[in-house]
Design a protein around this motif. Structure first.
Motif, PDB file in Angstrom:
ATOM      1  N   ILE A   1      39.286  12.442 -19.495  1.00 19.75           N
ATOM      2  CA  ILE A   1      40.658  11.679 -18.789  1.00 19.75           C
ATOM      3  C   ILE A   1      39.974  10.164 -19.236  1.00 19.75           C
ATOM      4  CG2 ILE A   1      41.006  10.927 -16.533  1.00 19.75           C
ATOM      5  CD1 ILE A   1      39.649  13.674 -15.570  1.00 19.75           C
ATOM      6  N   SER A   2      41.123   9.435 -19.530  1.00 24.36           N
ATOM      7  CA  SER A   2      40.991   7.933 -19.870  1.00 24.36           C
ATOM      8  C   SER A   2      41.751   7.299 -18.671  1.00 24.36           C
ATOM      9  CB  SER A   2      41.584   7.715 -21.034  1.00 24.36           C
ATOM     10  OG  SER A   2      43.211   7.633 -20.953  1.00 24.36           O
ATOM     11  N   PRO A   3      41.816   5.952 -18.828  1.00 28.72           N
ATOM     12  CA  PRO A   3      42.224   5.061 -17.513  1.00 28.72           C
ATOM     13  C   PRO A   3      43.745   5.405 -17.484  1.00 28.72           C
ATOM     14  CG  PRO A   3      40.518   3.835 -18.479  1.00 28.72           C
ATOM     15  CD  PRO A   3      40.787   5.242 -19.544  1.00 28.72           C
TER      16      PRO A   3
ATOM     17  N   GLY B   1      31.848   5.564 -21.082  1.00 26.37           N
ATOM     18  CA  GLY B   1      32.226   6.393 -19.889  1.00 26.37           C
ATOM     19  C   GLY B   1      31.099   7.246 -19.410  1.00 26.37           C
ATOM     20  N   PHE B   2      31.634   8.330 -18.905  1.00 28.25           N
ATOM     21  CA  PHE B   2      30.560   9.287 -18.502  1.00 28.25           C
ATOM     22  C   PHE B   2      30.916  10.799 -18.613  1.00 28.25           C
ATOM     23  CE2 PHE B   2      30.069   5.494 -16.104  1.00 28.25           C
ATOM     24  CZ  PHE B   2      28.593   5.327 -15.949  1.00 28.25           C
TER      25      PHE B   2
ATOM     26  N   LYS C   1      31.910  23.450 -15.971  1.00 25.84           N
ATOM     27  CA  LYS C   1      32.975  22.591 -16.008  1.00 25.84           C
ATOM     28  C   LYS C   1      32.401  21.323 -16.574  1.00 25.84           C
ATOM     29  CE  LYS C   1      36.717  20.384 -13.440  1.00 25.84           C
ATOM     30  NZ  LYS C   1      37.679  20.697 -14.092  1.00 25.84           N
ATOM     31  N   VAL C   2      33.133  20.835 -17.677  1.00 33.22           N
ATOM     32  CA  VAL C   2      32.442  19.438 -18.232  1.00 33.22           C
ATOM     33  C   VAL C   2      33.710  18.542 -17.923  1.00 33.22           C
ATOM     34  CG1 VAL C   2      32.215  18.433 -20.520  1.00 33.22           C
ATOM     35  CG2 VAL C   2      31.553  20.794 -20.125  1.00 33.22           C
ATOM     36  N   VAL C   3      33.680  17.345 -17.486  1.00 29.56           N
ATOM     37  CA  VAL C   3      34.468  16.138 -17.186  1.00 29.56           C
ATOM     38  C   VAL C   3      34.060  14.798 -18.041  1.00 29.56           C
ATOM     39  CG1 VAL C   3      35.501  14.573 -15.998  1.00 29.56           C
ATOM     40  CG2 VAL C   3      35.150  16.968 -14.865  1.00 29.56           C
ATOM     41  N   VAL C   4      34.962  14.400 -18.933  1.00 28.39           N
ATOM     42  CA  VAL C   4      34.725  13.264 -19.619  1.00 28.39           C
ATOM     43  C   VAL C   4      35.450  12.260 -19.194  1.00 28.39           C
ATOM     44  CG1 VAL C   4      34.960  12.306 -21.991  1.00 28.39           C
ATOM     45  CG2 VAL C   4      34.080  14.747 -21.742  1.00 28.39           C
TER      46      VAL C   4
ATOM     47  N   ALA D   1      40.091   6.112 -24.725  1.00 27.49           N
ATOM     48  CA  ALA D   1      39.998   7.446 -25.470  1.00 27.49           C
ATOM     49  C   ALA D   1      41.322   7.713 -26.131  1.00 27.49           C
ATOM     50  CB  ALA D   1      39.606   8.497 -24.719  1.00 27.49           C
ATOM     51  N   VAL D   2      41.289   8.222 -27.253  1.00 28.50           N
ATOM     52  CA  VAL D   2      42.382   8.300 -28.072  1.00 28.50           C
ATOM     53  C   VAL D   2      42.350   9.697 -28.732  1.00 28.50           C
ATOM     54  CG1 VAL D   2      41.798   7.231 -30.285  1.00 28.50           C
ATOM     55  CG2 VAL D   2      44.195   7.556 -29.801  1.00 28.50           C
ATOM     56  N   ALA D   3      43.322  10.639 -28.696  1.00 29.02           N
ATOM     57  CA  ALA D   3      43.372  11.926 -29.418  1.00 29.02           C
ATOM     58  C   ALA D   3      43.575  11.642 -31.026  1.00 29.02           C
ATOM     59  CB  ALA D   3      44.310  12.991 -28.814  1.00 29.02           C
ATOM     60  N   VAL D   4      43.156  12.680 -31.675  1.00 28.57           N
ATOM     61  CA  VAL D   4      43.715  12.500 -33.236  1.00 28.57           C
ATOM     62  C   VAL D   4      45.166  12.362 -33.314  1.00 28.57           C
ATOM     63  CG1 VAL D   4      43.644  13.699 -35.366  1.00 28.57           C
ATOM     64  CG2 VAL D   4      41.810  13.937 -33.778  1.00 28.57           C
TER      65      VAL D   4
END
Length: 133
Positions: free
Chosen positions: A9-11, A66-67, A74-77, A82-85
């Protein structure tokens, strides 16, 4: 072995939500790898990549701080940037060189910190571009 459930998740928006076999990320003090059954954990992220692997395929994101939280498979980033390829607008070598030059010529501490963060982000995006070629 149970799979991981992963959210990035990004802002601006959620970037990824799905299942994965593993997650690797750049923490503030080095790389962290997460597999199913990982102990609960919360860590601060640095500037670098998050790689989500499912079978033979992987999804990559460039992240800037970030965190990362792990609990019950469950993994939360949560990332400040953040940007995807697929969405990346690749940085040009000239931009990196110009920012590096400006950093070397700047003595103002606040400006230096801003340039260092920008340079780290640009290098993370460049590394992501090189890794997917």
């Amino acid at each position: 072995m149970p799979e991981l459930t992963v959210d990035v998740i990004s802002p601006e928006k959620p970037l990824f939500s799905g299942k994965a076999d593993s997650v690797t990320a750049r923490a503030f003090d080095g790389e962290v790898g997460i597999l199913s059954g990982h102990a609960p954990m919360l860590t601060k992220l640095g500037t670098g990549q998050v790689v989500i692997t499912q079978g033979a395929s992987s999804t990559r994101f460039a992240i800037q701080s970030g965190f990362l939280e792990v609990a019950d498979n469950k993994v939360v980033v949560l990332s400040e940037k953040a940007v995807a390829v697929e969405d990346a607008q690749w940085v040009k070598a000239e931009e990196i060189a110009a920012t590096d030059k400006e950093l070397s010529e700047t003595s103002d501490p606040a400006r230096r910190e801003e340039l260092e963060q920008r340079l780290a982000w640009m290098r993370a995006c460049e590394k992501l571009r090189l890794d997917v070629k």
